[in-house]
Design a protein around this motif. Structure first.
Motif, PDB file in Angstrom:
ATOM      1  N   LYS A  51      35.702  36.944  35.157  1.00  0.00           N
ATOM      2  CA  LYS A  51      34.827  37.391  36.238  1.00  0.00           C
ATOM      3  C   LYS A  51      34.300  36.167  36.973  1.00  0.00           C
ATOM      4  N   LYS A  99      38.683  36.649  46.803  1.00  0.00           N
ATOM      5  CA  LYS A  99      39.441  37.874  46.491  1.00  0.00           C
ATOM      6  C   LYS A  99      40.853  37.794  47.048  1.00  0.00           C
ATOM      7  N   ARG A 100      40.984  37.266  48.275  1.00  0.00           N
ATOM      8  CA  ARG A 100      42.333  37.132  48.857  1.00  0.00           C
ATOM      9  C   ARG A 100      43.177  36.170  48.032  1.00  0.00           C
ATOM     10  N   GLU A 148      28.987  39.768  43.637  1.00  0.00           N
ATOM     11  CA  GLU A 148      28.077  39.111  44.571  1.00  0.00           C
ATOM     12  C   GLU A 148      26.691  39.023  43.947  1.00  0.00           C
ATOM     13  N   ALA A 198      42.909  35.497  44.834  1.00  0.00           N
ATOM     14  CA  ALA A 198      43.286  36.154  43.579  1.00  0.00           C
ATOM     15  C   ALA A 198      44.440  37.125  43.804  1.00  0.00           C
ATOM     16  N   GLU A 199      44.389  37.866  44.907  1.00  0.00           N
ATOM     17  CA  GLU A 199      45.448  38.827  45.215  1.00  0.00           C
ATOM     18  C   GLU A 199      46.768  38.120  45.526  1.00  0.00           C
ATOM     19  N   LEU A 259      33.307  35.151  48.861  1.00  0.00           N
ATOM     20  CA  LEU A 259      33.948  36.134  47.989  1.00  0.00           C
ATOM     21  C   LEU A 259      35.152  36.789  48.657  1.00  0.00           C
ATOM     22  N   THR A 260      35.089  36.961  49.966  1.00  0.00           N
ATOM     23  CA  THR A 260      36.245  37.503  50.694  1.00  0.00           C
ATOM     24  C   THR A 260      37.445  36.586  50.544  1.00  0.00           C
ATOM     25  N   GLU A 297      37.677  39.752  38.452  1.00  0.00           N
ATOM     26  CA  GLU A 297      36.637  40.617  39.013  1.00  0.00           C
ATOM     27  C   GLU A 297      35.564  39.754  39.659  1.00  0.00           C
ATOM     28  N   PHE A 298      35.234  40.045  40.919  1.00  0.00           N
ATOM     29  CA  PHE A 298      34.260  39.243  41.655  1.00  0.00           C
ATOM     30  C   PHE A 298      32.948  39.998  41.819  1.00  0.00           C
ATOM     31  N   GLY A 306      37.452  30.583  44.606  1.00  0.00           N
ATOM     32  CA  GLY A 306      38.026  31.268  43.454  1.00  0.00           C
ATOM     33  C   GLY A 306      38.994  30.418  42.665  1.00  0.00           C
TER      34      GLY A 306
END
Length: 287
Positions: free
Chosen positions: A143, A156-157, A170, A159-160, A152-153, A167-168, A127
């Motif tokens: 996106k 997402k972490r 799959e 980004a958080e 993606l996991t 926005e991710f 990411g």
């Protein structure tokens, strides 16, 4: 145990694998992670004594380095464009040349200060690309797409943790379809040919995801072709398509993109003088 003694042990045991300069750099990263000593403080703290627990952590890192495990995977983090990202065996370790690609996009679009431009990063991995873009271009709608749920996991972490609203999605770009339109499409897809494996460091081959690295010798541009076709349908008329590319395939990339009708093809070299990035449009008119 004195820091100076541990530094010497790192040098002795890693020099044959990484070279003296890189061995010192790896020790610096390990010390900063374990003891919180910056490179500057490390230079003036050679007489600093490490505790037993700190010594054991440093020696454990040394043992992992000796078998070729990347320092970023050992520490679980990598630095990219001013931020710290979680990385593991499911994502590529962010590279400096990818920072240059991000910097190119930001420099192209930040001065315009256009709000609400829509961005898609294809093959996002950790990411690092979309999160950096969202951080420095906060008004943009960003996106990111990846085929790997594990990657993606991680993305997402990241980004958080960094606080970027990305926005991710799959999906496999070889088959992915969407009605969405974008102003910027960017990708650092797999581009290393099988024939180039012999030139690569063994720790990359052993510890980084081959899914994100390699393409066949017969079809080295397979992902670029798919992304180019996607961009022809999903890029707005004044939008831009950016790629990180294989340094040996710049001419092939230009020929492929020109053949599909892309305009304003710009091939850019990285700081090492290698053909590494391309920017194109689908229209002669750009903003």
């Amino acid at each position: 145990m004195k820091i100076e003694a541990i530094a010497e042990q790192y040098k002795i045991e890693l020099e044959s694998v990484y070279g003296g300069e890189e061995a010192s750099a790896l020790f610096g990263l390990a010390v900063e992670y374990v003891l919180g000593l910056s490179p500057v403080k490390l230079k003036i703290s050679k007489n600093h004594s490490a505790t037993f627990v700190e010594v054991q952590k440093l020696l454990s890192i040394l043992n992992d380095l000796k078998i070729g495990k990347p320092i970023q995977h050992i520490l679980g983090v990598a630095h990219f464009y001013g931020a710290v990202y979680e990385v593991n065996e499911n994502v590529l370790i962010p590279r400096p040349e990818t920072e240059e690609l991000v910097d190119w996009i930001i420099n192209d679009h930040a001065p315009v200060r256009m709000q609400n431009l829509k961005v898609l990063d294809i093959g996002t991995g950790s990411g690092c690309i979309p999160v950096s873009l969202k951080t420095y271009l906060p008004d943009f709608d960003v996106k990111a797409l990846d085929i790997s749920p594990e990657a993606l996991t991680v993305a997402k972490r990241n980004a958080e943790l960094i606080g970027a609203g990305v926005e991710f999605i799959e999906g496999n770009i070889l088959t992915y379809e969407s009605e969405m339109k974008f102003d910027i499409i960017v990708s650092n897809p797999p581009y290393i040919r099988e024939l180039e494996k012999a030139k690569m460091h063994h720790h990359v081959l052993a510890h980084e995801p081959h899914l994100a690295l390699f393409v066949t010798d017969e079809h080295p541009l397979v992902f670029y072709q798919a992304i180019a076709e996607f961009a022809l349908k999903n890029l707005n008329p004044t939008g831009h398509l950016y790629f990180e590319i294989n340094e040996y395939l710049g001419e092939e990339m230009i020929k492929m993109l020109a053949g599909k009708g892309f305009k304003n093809i710009e091939l850019k070299q990285d700081m090492q003088g290698k053909d590494r990035m391309i920017k194109v449009t689908i229209s002669d008119e750009t903003v």
